[in-house]
Design an enzyme around this catalytic site. Structure first.
Site, PDB file in Angstrom:
ATOM      1  N   LYS A   1       0.827  -1.214   0.000  1.00  0.00           N
ATOM      2  CA  LYS A   1       0.000   0.000   0.000  1.00  0.00           C
ATOM      3  C   LYS A   1       0.860   1.262   0.000  1.00  0.00           C
ATOM      4  O   LYS A   1       0.594   2.200  -0.733  1.00  0.00           O
ATOM      5  CB  LYS A   1      -0.907   0.033   1.242  1.00  0.00           C
ATOM      6  CG  LYS A   1      -1.875  -1.115   1.341  1.00  0.00           C
ATOM      7  CD  LYS A   1      -2.811  -0.952   2.534  1.00  0.00           C
ATOM      8  CE  LYS A   1      -2.144  -1.109   3.891  1.00  0.00           C
ATOM      9  NZ  LYS A   1      -1.693  -2.469   4.191  1.00  0.00           N
TER      10      LYS A   1
ATOM     11  N   ARG B   1      -9.601   0.964   8.640  1.00  0.00           N
ATOM     12  CA  ARG B   1      -9.199  -0.401   8.969  1.00  0.00           C
ATOM     13  C   ARG B   1     -10.266  -1.129   9.778  1.00  0.00           C
ATOM     14  O   ARG B   1     -10.084  -2.303  10.095  1.00  0.00           O
ATOM     15  CB  ARG B   1      -7.903  -0.373   9.786  1.00  0.00           C
ATOM     16  CG  ARG B   1      -6.630  -0.591   8.957  1.00  0.00           C
ATOM     17  CD  ARG B   1      -5.448  -0.404   9.885  1.00  0.00           C
ATOM     18  NE  ARG B   1      -4.246  -1.079   9.483  1.00  0.00           N
ATOM     19  CZ  ARG B   1      -3.190  -0.461   8.927  1.00  0.00           C
ATOM     20  NH1 ARG B   1      -3.244   0.805   8.629  1.00  0.00           N
ATOM     21  NH2 ARG B   1      -2.097  -1.149   8.672  1.00  0.00           N
TER      22      ARG B   1
ATOM     23  N   ARG C   1      11.606  -6.167   5.022  1.00  0.00           N
ATOM     24  CA  ARG C   1      11.475  -4.735   4.723  1.00  0.00           C
ATOM     25  C   ARG C   1      12.462  -3.910   5.546  1.00  0.00           C
ATOM     26  O   ARG C   1      12.681  -4.165   6.730  1.00  0.00           O
ATOM     27  CB  ARG C   1      10.049  -4.278   5.032  1.00  0.00           C
ATOM     28  CG  ARG C   1       9.863  -2.772   4.874  1.00  0.00           C
ATOM     29  CD  ARG C   1       8.432  -2.392   4.691  1.00  0.00           C
ATOM     30  NE  ARG C   1       7.627  -2.594   5.883  1.00  0.00           N
ATOM     31  CZ  ARG C   1       6.327  -2.348   5.933  1.00  0.00           C
ATOM     32  NH1 ARG C   1       5.688  -1.924   4.859  1.00  0.00           N
ATOM     33  NH2 ARG C   1       5.647  -2.569   7.047  1.00  0.00           N
TER      34      ARG C   1
ATOM     35  N   ARG D   1      11.464  -1.570  10.850  1.00  0.00           N
ATOM     36  CA  ARG D   1      10.411  -1.044  11.710  1.00  0.00           C
ATOM     37  C   ARG D   1      10.225  -1.999  12.885  1.00  0.00           C
ATOM     38  O   ARG D   1      10.199  -3.212  12.688  1.00  0.00           O
ATOM     39  CB  ARG D   1       9.098  -0.974  10.910  1.00  0.00           C
ATOM     40  CG  ARG D   1       8.824   0.388  10.319  1.00  0.00           C
ATOM     41  CD  ARG D   1       7.667   0.358   9.363  1.00  0.00           C
ATOM     42  NE  ARG D   1       6.423  -0.174   9.913  1.00  0.00           N
ATOM     43  CZ  ARG D   1       5.248  -0.141   9.269  1.00  0.00           C
ATOM     44  NH1 ARG D   1       5.182   0.389   8.063  1.00  0.00           N
ATOM     45  NH2 ARG D   1       4.170  -0.652   9.814  1.00  0.00           N
TER      46      ARG D   1
ATOM     47  N   ARG E   1      -0.466  -8.182  13.851  1.00  0.00           N
ATOM     48  CA  ARG E   1      -0.976  -7.274  12.810  1.00  0.00           C
ATOM     49  C   ARG E   1      -1.831  -8.043  11.794  1.00  0.00           C
ATOM     50  O   ARG E   1      -2.868  -7.552  11.349  1.00  0.00           O
ATOM     51  CB  ARG E   1       0.201  -6.580  12.099  1.00  0.00           C
ATOM     52  CG  ARG E   1       0.906  -5.584  13.002  1.00  0.00           C
ATOM     53  CD  ARG E   1       2.232  -5.128  12.410  1.00  0.00           C
ATOM     54  NE  ARG E   1       2.086  -4.446  11.134  1.00  0.00           N
ATOM     55  CZ  ARG E   1       3.074  -4.314  10.248  1.00  0.00           C
ATOM     56  NH1 ARG E   1       4.268  -4.818  10.506  1.00  0.00           N
ATOM     57  NH2 ARG E   1       2.881  -3.675   9.131  1.00  0.00           N
TER      58      ARG E   1
HETATM   59  P1  AMP Z   1       0.950   0.782   8.635  1.00  0.00           P
HETATM   60  O1  AMP Z   1       2.071   1.751   8.490  1.00  0.00           O
HETATM   61  O2  AMP Z   1      -0.227   1.116   7.754  1.00  0.00           O
HETATM   62  O3  AMP Z   1       1.402  -0.655   8.499  1.00  0.00           O
HETATM   63  O4  AMP Z   1       0.404   0.932  10.129  1.00  0.00           O
HETATM   64  C1  AMP Z   1       1.238   0.677  11.218  1.00  0.00           C
HETATM   65  C2  AMP Z   1       0.427   0.618  12.496  1.00  0.00           C
HETATM   66  O5  AMP Z   1      -0.229   1.871  12.735  1.00  0.00           O
HETATM   67  C3  AMP Z   1      -0.676  -0.410  12.551  1.00  0.00           C
HETATM   68  O6  AMP Z   1      -0.208  -1.701  12.879  1.00  0.00           O
HETATM   69  C4  AMP Z   1      -1.573   0.178  13.651  1.00  0.00           C
HETATM   70  O7  AMP Z   1      -0.985  -0.014  14.928  1.00  0.00           O
HETATM   71  C5  AMP Z   1      -1.481   1.659  13.347  1.00  0.00           C
HETATM   72  N1  AMP Z   1      -2.520   2.085  12.393  1.00  0.00           N
HETATM   73  C6  AMP Z   1      -2.324   2.559  11.134  1.00  0.00           C
HETATM   74  N2  AMP Z   1      -3.484   2.869  10.552  1.00  0.00           N
HETATM   75  C7  AMP Z   1      -4.468   2.569  11.462  1.00  0.00           C
HETATM   76  C8  AMP Z   1      -5.882   2.644  11.456  1.00  0.00           C
HETATM   77  N3  AMP Z   1      -6.554   3.076  10.384  1.00  0.00           N
HETATM   78  N4  AMP Z   1      -6.536   2.254  12.573  1.00  0.00           N
HETATM   79  C9  AMP Z   1      -5.884   1.830  13.657  1.00  0.00           C
HETATM   80  N5  AMP Z   1      -4.556   1.703  13.722  1.00  0.00           N
HETATM   81  C10 AMP Z   1      -3.833   2.075  12.640  1.00  0.00           C
END
Ligand code: AMP
Length: 214
Positions: free
Chosen positions: A15, A89, A128, A161, A172
């Site tokens: 994404k 989400r 990654r 990360r 996750r």
């Molecule tokens: P990402 O960078 O999209 O993989 O998001 C990393 C982390 O941020 C996720 O594992 C959640 O802990 C948090 N996060 C990101 N977007 C959301 C969302 N829309 N709702 C809740 N938590 C989020």
């Protein structure tokens, strides 16, 4: 009229990579809730300190916090079309997005699901690496930097990360299965759902997305 799309899929679907292309090639505003949380964590804002508890554990940040953050970003769009990366989400976030879009006079055109087989996700995520300076993404096998641990673009240090460790990834993936995957039906019912094969060369996947949203 301000229009936007949602880009969603499992962690590791690509994404972030594809949203960055939508930003650079189509001048769309890239709204990544994950990036916004990480920026706040870096700056140690109250929001960042709260969010860290969830990100480090691989859990979803509560809806009220996440929705409020997107609400604020929407105020700063200044007429640009947008791609939402990692939001919504949950069903509650999806409902909130519908209201936000309506109250701002925007239009949500499509929800693009990036489809990647489950078996590929763990390897994509554990391999990654991210530049801590400019945020560029790498992968130790499929997109290795010229010099190990160093960003090709800015010379910054490449890091993993904290939530890309195997034990956190499992949480996750579960959060995705429980809360985000059901959004496929949500957007099917709204007639906005499109599915894109997320396997292959980055540029080919981008072309598929472009076709799906045109
Ligand atoms: P990402 O960078 O999209 O993989 O998001 C990393 C982390 O941020 C996720 O594992 C959640 O802990 C948090 N996060 C990101 N977007 C959301 C969302 N829309 N709702 C809740 N938590 C989020």
């Amino acid at each position: 009229m301000v229009t936007g799309i949602v880009l969603f899929g499992p962690p590791g679907a690509g994404k972030g990579t594809q949203s960055t292309l939508l930003k650079t090639k189509l001048s769309m505003a890239h709204i990544s809730t994950g990036d916004l949380f990480r920026e706040n964590m870096k700056k140690q804002t109250p929001l960042g300190l709260e969010a860290r508890k969830y990100l480090d554990a691989g859990k979803l940040v509560p809806d009220s916090i996440t929705i409020g953050m997107v609400e604020d970003v929407f105020k700063k769009l200044e007429g640009r079309s947008f791609v939402l990366d990692g939001f919504p989400r949950t069903a509650q976030q999806a409902d909130a997005l519908e209201s936000l879009v309506k109250s701002n006079g925007f239009e949500l055109k499509k929800a693009v699901f990036l489809d990647v087989p489950k078996g590929q996700l763990m390897g994509r995520l554990t391999g990654r690496r991210v530049c801590e300076k400019c945020g560029e993404n790498y992968h130790i096998e499929s997109k290795a930097p010229k010099q190990s641990g160093v960003c090709d673009k800015c010379g910054g240090k490449l890091i993993q990360r904290p939530d890309d460790r195997e034990e956190v990834i499992a949480t996750r993936l579960q959060a995705y299965e429980d809360s985000t995957k059901p959004l496929r039906d949500y957007y099917r019912q709204k007639g906005k759902y499109v599915e894109v094969n997320g396997v292959g060369e980055t540029d080919d996947i981008f072309s598929r997305i472009q076709k799906a949203i045109s």
